[in-house]
Scaffold this motif. Sequence first.
Motif, PDB file in Angstrom:
ATOM      1  N   VAL A 178       5.378  35.590  76.834  1.00 29.49           N
ATOM      2  CA  VAL A 178       6.138  35.033  77.678  1.00 29.49           C
ATOM      3  C   VAL A 178       7.458  34.522  76.619  1.00 29.49           C
ATOM      4  O   VAL A 178       6.918  33.607  75.898  1.00 29.49           O
ATOM      5  CB  VAL A 178       5.515  34.283  78.291  1.00 29.49           C
ATOM      6  N   LYS A 179       8.499  34.831  77.260  1.00 25.40           N
ATOM      7  CA  LYS A 179       9.531  34.400  76.602  1.00 25.40           C
ATOM      8  C   LYS A 179      10.475  33.955  77.662  1.00 25.40           C
ATOM      9  O   LYS A 179      10.444  34.573  78.791  1.00 25.40           O
ATOM     10  CB  LYS A 179      10.582  35.255  75.773  1.00 25.40           C
ATOM     11  N   LEU A 180      11.128  32.590  77.743  1.00 25.48           N
ATOM     12  CA  LEU A 180      12.374  32.167  78.582  1.00 25.48           C
ATOM     13  C   LEU A 180      13.716  32.361  77.862  1.00 25.48           C
ATOM     14  O   LEU A 180      14.195  32.444  76.433  1.00 25.48           O
ATOM     15  CB  LEU A 180      11.864  30.709  79.018  1.00 25.48           C
ATOM     16  N   GLU A 181      14.364  32.546  79.112  1.00 35.18           N
ATOM     17  CA  GLU A 181      15.917  32.680  79.065  1.00 35.18           C
ATOM     18  C   GLU A 181      16.160  31.067  78.626  1.00 35.18           C
ATOM     19  O   GLU A 181      16.046  29.875  79.564  1.00 35.18           O
ATOM     20  CB  GLU A 181      16.392  33.183  80.295  1.00 35.18           C
ATOM     21  N   VAL A 182      16.924  30.824  78.021  1.00 36.09           N
ATOM     22  CA  VAL A 182      17.563  29.439  77.572  1.00 36.09           C
ATOM     23  C   VAL A 182      19.651  30.079  77.408  1.00 36.09           C
ATOM     24  O   VAL A 182      19.491  30.767  76.660  1.00 36.09           O
ATOM     25  CB  VAL A 182      16.855  28.847  76.404  1.00 36.09           C
ATOM     26  N   LEU A 183      19.874  28.468  78.344  1.00 38.80           N
ATOM     27  CA  LEU A 183      21.043  28.682  78.391  1.00 38.80           C
ATOM     28  C   LEU A 183      21.567  27.650  77.364  1.00 38.80           C
ATOM     29  O   LEU A 183      21.117  26.584  77.945  1.00 38.80           O
ATOM     30  CB  LEU A 183      21.387  28.853  79.689  1.00 38.80           C
ATOM     31  N   SER A 192      14.517  35.781  82.681  1.00 38.16           N
ATOM     32  CA  SER A 192      12.397  35.358  81.373  1.00 38.16           C
ATOM     33  C   SER A 192      11.496  36.065  81.895  1.00 38.16           C
ATOM     34  O   SER A 192      11.740  36.579  83.184  1.00 38.16           O
ATOM     35  CB  SER A 192      12.380  33.801  81.817  1.00 38.16           C
ATOM     36  N   SER A 193      10.665  36.013  81.261  1.00 38.67           N
ATOM     37  CA  SER A 193       9.006  37.133  80.775  1.00 38.67           C
ATOM     38  C   SER A 193       8.696  36.698  82.621  1.00 38.67           C
ATOM     39  O   SER A 193       8.454  35.663  82.713  1.00 38.67           O
ATOM     40  CB  SER A 193       8.477  36.922  80.157  1.00 38.67           C
ATOM     41  N   ALA A 194       7.916  37.365  83.535  1.00 35.37           N
ATOM     42  CA  ALA A 194       6.865  37.015  83.964  1.00 35.37           C
ATOM     43  C   ALA A 194       5.361  38.075  84.226  1.00 35.37           C
ATOM     44  O   ALA A 194       5.086  38.979  84.792  1.00 35.37           O
ATOM     45  CB  ALA A 194       7.588  37.840  85.861  1.00 35.37           C
ATOM     46  N   PRO A 195       4.934  36.814  83.739  1.00 35.95           N
ATOM     47  CA  PRO A 195       3.242  37.224  83.764  1.00 35.95           C
ATOM     48  C   PRO A 195       2.681  37.637  84.743  1.00 35.95           C
ATOM     49  O   PRO A 195       3.407  37.012  85.924  1.00 35.95           O
ATOM     50  CB  PRO A 195       3.309  36.485  82.938  1.00 35.95           C
ATOM     51  N   PRO A 208       1.199  37.163  88.691  1.00 36.68           N
ATOM     52  CA  PRO A 208       1.483  35.947  89.479  1.00 36.68           C
ATOM     53  C   PRO A 208       0.201  35.355  89.852  1.00 36.68           C
ATOM     54  O   PRO A 208      -0.233  35.044  91.215  1.00 36.68           O
ATOM     55  CB  PRO A 208       2.332  35.988  90.901  1.00 36.68           C
ATOM     56  N   ASP A 209      -0.568  34.590  88.581  1.00 38.18           N
ATOM     57  CA  ASP A 209      -1.904  34.076  88.717  1.00 38.18           C
ATOM     58  C   ASP A 209      -1.284  32.782  88.670  1.00 38.18           C
ATOM     59  O   ASP A 209      -0.662  31.835  87.975  1.00 38.18           O
ATOM     60  CB  ASP A 209      -3.231  34.029  87.939  1.00 38.18           C
ATOM     61  N   GLU A 210      -2.121  31.626  89.647  1.00 37.87           N
ATOM     62  CA  GLU A 210      -1.420  29.947  89.780  1.00 37.87           C
ATOM     63  C   GLU A 210      -2.338  29.788  88.390  1.00 37.87           C
ATOM     64  O   GLU A 210      -1.038  28.757  87.844  1.00 37.87           O
ATOM     65  CB  GLU A 210      -2.896  29.194  90.559  1.00 37.87           C
ATOM     66  N   GLU A 211      -3.213  29.909  87.086  1.00 42.40           N
ATOM     67  CA  GLU A 211      -2.496  29.711  85.987  1.00 42.40           C
ATOM     68  C   GLU A 211      -1.643  30.363  85.357  1.00 42.40           C
ATOM     69  O   GLU A 211      -0.951  29.408  83.872  1.00 42.40           O
ATOM     70  CB  GLU A 211      -4.400  30.114  85.108  1.00 42.40           C
ATOM     71  N   ASN A 212      -0.890  31.091  85.527  1.00 41.54           N
ATOM     72  CA  ASN A 212       0.271  31.329  84.621  1.00 41.54           C
ATOM     73  C   ASN A 212       1.322  30.476  85.497  1.00 41.54           C
ATOM     74  O   ASN A 212       2.654  30.519  84.639  1.00 41.54           O
ATOM     75  CB  ASN A 212       0.421  32.921  85.012  1.00 41.54           C
ATOM     76  N   TYR A 213       1.463  29.834  86.359  1.00 42.87           N
ATOM     77  CA  TYR A 213       2.271  29.003  87.591  1.00 42.87           C
ATOM     78  C   TYR A 213       1.781  28.151  87.747  1.00 42.87           C
ATOM     79  O   TYR A 213       3.030  27.339  88.299  1.00 42.87           O
ATOM     80  CB  TYR A 213       2.751  29.692  88.281  1.00 42.87           C
ATOM     81  N   SER A 214       1.362  26.938  86.875  1.00 41.28           N
ATOM     82  CA  SER A 214       0.734  25.782  87.435  1.00 41.28           C
ATOM     83  C   SER A 214       1.199  24.758  86.696  1.00 41.28           C
ATOM     84  O   SER A 214       2.744  25.281  85.654  1.00 41.28           O
ATOM     85  CB  SER A 214      -0.508  25.273  86.806  1.00 41.28           C
ATOM     86  N   ALA A 215       1.477  23.626  87.069  1.00 38.99           N
ATOM     87  CA  ALA A 215       2.567  22.872  86.729  1.00 38.99           C
ATOM     88  C   ALA A 215       2.629  22.470  84.866  1.00 38.99           C
ATOM     89  O   ALA A 215       3.437  22.148  84.573  1.00 38.99           O
ATOM     90  CB  ALA A 215       2.657  21.079  87.245  1.00 38.99           C
ATOM     91  N   ASP A 216       1.466  22.264  84.663  1.00 42.94           N
ATOM     92  CA  ASP A 216       1.094  22.046  83.588  1.00 42.94           C
ATOM     93  C   ASP A 216       1.560  23.491  82.513  1.00 42.94           C
ATOM     94  O   ASP A 216       1.379  22.816  81.783  1.00 42.94           O
ATOM     95  CB  ASP A 216      -0.234  21.578  82.969  1.00 42.94           C
ATOM     96  N   ARG A 217       1.458  24.320  82.694  1.00 36.95           N
ATOM     97  CA  ARG A 217       1.650  25.798  82.481  1.00 36.95           C
ATOM     98  C   ARG A 217       3.563  25.628  82.085  1.00 36.95           C
ATOM     99  O   ARG A 217       3.918  25.542  81.039  1.00 36.95           O
ATOM    100  CB  ARG A 217       1.426  26.748  83.074  1.00 36.95           C
ATOM    101  N   LEU A 218       4.278  25.515  82.945  1.00 33.46           N
ATOM    102  CA  LEU A 218       5.788  25.639  83.041  1.00 33.46           C
ATOM    103  C   LEU A 218       5.651  24.281  82.360  1.00 33.46           C
ATOM    104  O   LEU A 218       7.034  24.343  81.214  1.00 33.46           O
ATOM    105  CB  LEU A 218       5.901  25.509  84.185  1.00 33.46           C
ATOM    106  N   GLY A 219       5.574  22.934  82.216  1.00 34.78           N
ATOM    107  CA  GLY A 219       5.882  21.840  81.702  1.00 34.78           C
ATOM    108  C   GLY A 219       5.696  22.415  80.072  1.00 34.78           C
ATOM    109  O   GLY A 219       5.528  22.334  78.897  1.00 34.78           O
ATOM    110  N   LYS A 220       4.649  23.366  79.664  1.00 35.62           N
ATOM    111  CA  LYS A 220       4.310  23.393  78.218  1.00 35.62           C
ATOM    112  C   LYS A 220       4.842  24.679  78.070  1.00 35.62           C
ATOM    113  O   LYS A 220       5.339  24.742  76.899  1.00 35.62           O
ATOM    114  CB  LYS A 220       2.476  24.030  78.212  1.00 35.62           C
ATOM    115  N   ASP A 221       5.434  25.319  78.772  1.00 37.12           N
ATOM    116  CA  ASP A 221       6.579  25.673  78.216  1.00 37.12           C
ATOM    117  C   ASP A 221       7.472  25.324  77.808  1.00 37.12           C
ATOM    118  O   ASP A 221       8.691  25.961  76.853  1.00 37.12           O
ATOM    119  CB  ASP A 221       7.470  26.959  79.563  1.00 37.12           C
TER     120      ASP A 221
END
Length: 167
Positions: A9-14, A60-63, A65-78
Motif C-alpha cells: 500500500v502506497k499513499l499519495e502525499v501532496l 493511493s493504493s486500494a487494498p 475492501p475489508d474492515e481491517e484495511n480501512y479501520s480508523a486505527d489502520r488509517l491512523g497507522k498509515d
Amino acid sequence: MQIAVDGNVKLEVLDFGGSGRTLIFLSGMGLDGHEFDDFAPMFLPNHRVLAISRRGFGKSSAPTPDEENYSADRLGKDVLAVITALKINRPVLVGHSLAGEELSSIATSHPEEISGLIYLEAGYPYALYSPTLGDPIIDAKDLQQHLNLLFLLRSRPVPTLLAWKHP
C-alpha cells in the motif's frame, strides 16, 4: 509523491511547500488530498503543508475492501507511517469530516507523535471517542466484533447486538 505505508500500500502525499511546523491535511470520505488545493496554500507563509490521500482514494493504493484495511486505527497507522517516512517532527493534523476518526485514533494511540489536532466539520461521535469515557454505539460495535470472532471460532451463528445507522 507516493509513500509506502503497509505492505504494497502506497499513499499519495501532496507537498504544497512552505516552512515551519508541518500541517498535514486529511480529507473527508470520498475525497483525496486535492480537496485542499485552494485552502492549503493559505498556510504556506508560516507552515510546511502536506495533504494525504487515504488508501482507496486519489492516487493511493486500494487494498481489498475489508474492515481491517480501512479501520480508523489502520488509517491512523498509515498517517503515522507517512510522518515517519518523511521524518516529520510532531506535525499538526488537520482533518475534514471522516478524517476526524483518524485524528482521534492517532491522538489516542500515539499522542507523542503529534503536536495538535484541528477538526474541520469532523465533530461526530467517532471523532470524539474516548476509551476512558466510552461511547455506547462505538463500544457496542467493538463488542459485536469480539463476539463475531468468538462465534466464528465456535462455528455458531452470530447474534446481532446492534442495528444502528447514522441519521
